[in-house]
Design an enzyme around this catalytic site. Structure first.
Site, PDB file in Angstrom:
ATOM      1  N   ASP A 128       0.694  -1.141  -0.022  1.00 23.11           N
ATOM      2  CA  ASP A 128      -0.179   0.083  -0.054  1.00 23.11           C
ATOM      3  C   ASP A 128       0.845   1.181   0.028  1.00 23.11           C
ATOM      4  O   ASP A 128       1.005   1.931   0.923  1.00 23.11           O
ATOM      5  CB  ASP A 128      -1.063   0.030   1.352  1.00 23.11           C
ATOM      6  CG  ASP A 128      -0.011  -0.095   2.536  1.00 23.11           C
ATOM      7  OD1 ASP A 128       1.065  -0.599   2.539  1.00 23.11           O
ATOM      8  OD2 ASP A 128      -0.811   0.270   3.746  1.00 23.11           O
ATOM      9  N   HIS A 164      10.036  -0.149   8.984  1.00 28.28           N
ATOM     10  CA  HIS A 164       9.016  -1.371   8.831  1.00 28.28           C
ATOM     11  C   HIS A 164       8.950  -2.334   7.836  1.00 28.28           C
ATOM     12  O   HIS A 164       9.526  -3.522   7.916  1.00 28.28           O
ATOM     13  CB  HIS A 164       7.531  -0.715   8.922  1.00 28.28           C
ATOM     14  CG  HIS A 164       7.125   0.157  10.132  1.00 28.28           C
ATOM     15  ND1 HIS A 164       7.085  -0.357  11.513  1.00 28.28           N
ATOM     16  CD2 HIS A 164       6.667   1.251  10.311  1.00 28.28           C
ATOM     17  CE1 HIS A 164       6.735   0.358  12.261  1.00 28.28           C
ATOM     18  NE2 HIS A 164       6.436   1.503  11.666  1.00 28.28           N
TER      19      HIS A 164
HETATM   20  C1  BDR Z   1       2.594  -0.462   8.726  1.00 25.63           C
HETATM   21  O1  BDR Z   1       1.641   0.462   8.645  1.00 25.63           O
HETATM   22  C2  BDR Z   1       1.883   1.283   7.408  1.00 25.63           C
HETATM   23  O2  BDR Z   1       1.852   2.556   7.759  1.00 25.63           O
HETATM   24  C3  BDR Z   1       3.433   1.006   7.055  1.00 25.63           C
HETATM   25  O3  BDR Z   1       3.397   1.121   5.629  1.00 25.63           O
HETATM   26  C4  BDR Z   1       3.535  -0.285   7.610  1.00 25.63           C
HETATM   27  O4  BDR Z   1       3.193  -1.126   6.669  1.00 25.63           O
HETATM   28  C5  BDR Z   1       3.392  -0.079   9.978  1.00 25.63           C
HETATM   29  O5  BDR Z   1       2.731  -0.305  11.213  1.00 25.63           O
HETATM   30 CA    CA Z   2       2.905  -0.998   4.262  1.00 28.56          CA
END
Ligand code: BDR
Ligand code: CA
Length: 334
Positions: free
Chosen positions: A13, A249
């Site tokens: 995403d 992340h």
């Molecule tokens: C996840 O949430 C999204 O905002 C980031 O892309 C990542 O996949 C981290 O909690």
């Molecule tokens: Ca993500």
């Protein structure tokens, strides 16, 4: 004899850390991204697909990109976190080049099923957004877990506090029903959650260095996006603010594939709280005992959960991969 790269479908995403993850995967010789399946999450799904196409075109790569689910399976959609990723998902880019590239007409779920049938046992799914595409693919093809090689997801947390509630991580919170379907499907599954992603703080200066070292529209776009994203994390977490940086992340979902020795994993059943105060919590059974309670029977499959990471070594790997000369000329629409 050299080992062939792993064929990966990247379910995403984009999203700033999604962009980092994509560029890590494209730069790494051990990974072949054979498709990008987009979902709502950090932005709406149309913007997610636009961003995936754009990031590929900037990097000079033609990769099939599909549009996937636009909302959670059951719950009402949460508003996109524009304060973290920007309204456009890439830190509010001041302008975009006119790039080439068109969408694959299939849905993300159908693409996953088609590729798994075309390359049985060869496809790794790396999922770094809400999990509706994978859950829908499971509905289309209940035999999917026997067809894919493995699934790695960025989401959830076991010991670390959540990032949208005390117990929930954003990707799982955004579609808890889909996540529970993925955790109970019975495929080889690795969870890369906040337990490890909150250990790896990437400085903004690293992305400046990368853009300086390899001057290219792709590295410059990533630098711009990370500057916005670092602004959020640096303001909200003193440990991150100290170095002006951010959490990587999603990129860690690829690092666990390329450098598994950097992670400590524990095997256990994981279920997701789908509603109530604990909505989005990933509950892990950490003791090898039998629980007779509904939902925890012995036939619930195990997940490999990353609980620790060698943070400095992980950062060094990310830096080394992104510093390579891997970019091609952008694919422009002219
Ligand atoms: C996840 O949430 C999204 O905002 C980031 O892309 C990542 O996949 C981290 O909690
Ligand atoms: Ca993500």
């Amino acid at each position: 004899m050299s080992i062939p790269p792993k064929k990966v479908i990247f379910d995403t995403d984009p999203g700033v850390d999604d962009a980092m993850a994509l560029y890590y995967a494209l730069a790494h010789p051990g990974i072949e991204v054979v498709g990008i399946t987009t979902t709502f999450g950090n932005v709406d799904v149309a913007q997610a697909a636009t961003n995936a196409l754009y990031l590929c075109a900037l990097a000079g790569r033609q990769i099939p990109v599909t549009v996937g689910v636009s909302q959670p399976l059951v719950k009402r959609a949460e508003p996109p976190p524009d304060f973290i990723h920007g309204a456009d998902g890439l830190g509010n880019l001041p302008h975009r080049l006119a790039t080439a590239g068109t969408l694959d007409p299939r849905s993300s779920a159908q693409f996953i099923v088609d590729m798994a049938r075309q390359f049985p046992g060869d496809i790794t799914l790396v999922a770094v957004g809400p999990l509706g595409n994978l859950a829908t693919a499971l509905q289309l093809a209940p035999d999917l877990p026997t067809l894919v090689r493995e699934v790695v997801l960025m989401g959830g947390t076991v010991l670390e506090s959540g990032n949208v509630s005390p117990v929930a991580e954003a990707n799982i919170w955004n579609d808890p029903h889909a996540a529970d379907a993925v955790f109970t499907a019975g495929w080889p599954l690795t969870m890369v959650g906040l337990d490890v992603t909150h250990q790896v703080i990437l400085p903004l200066s690293l992305f400046r260095q990368i853009a300086q070292h390899q001057q290219h529209i792709a590295t410059d776009t990533l630098r711009h996006a990370v500057a916005f994203y670092s602004g959020f994390y640096s303001a909200h977490d003193p440990a991150v603010g100290q170095i002006t940086g951010c959490y990587g992340h999603d990129v860690l979902a690829f690092v666990v594939l390329t450098d598994p020795a950097l992670f400590t994993l524990q095997s256990g059943r994981v279920r997701v709280a789908v509603d109530g105060l604990a909505q989005g919590q990933t509950m892990m059974q950490r003791k090898a005992v039998s629980y007779p309670q509904h939902g925890w029977h012995d036939d619930i499959p195990h997940t490999q959960v990353c609980l620790r990471v060698q943070a400095q070594a992980c950062q060094a790997v990310i830096e080394a991969v992104l510093m390579q000369d891997w970019l091609q000329n952008p694919l422009l629409n002219c």
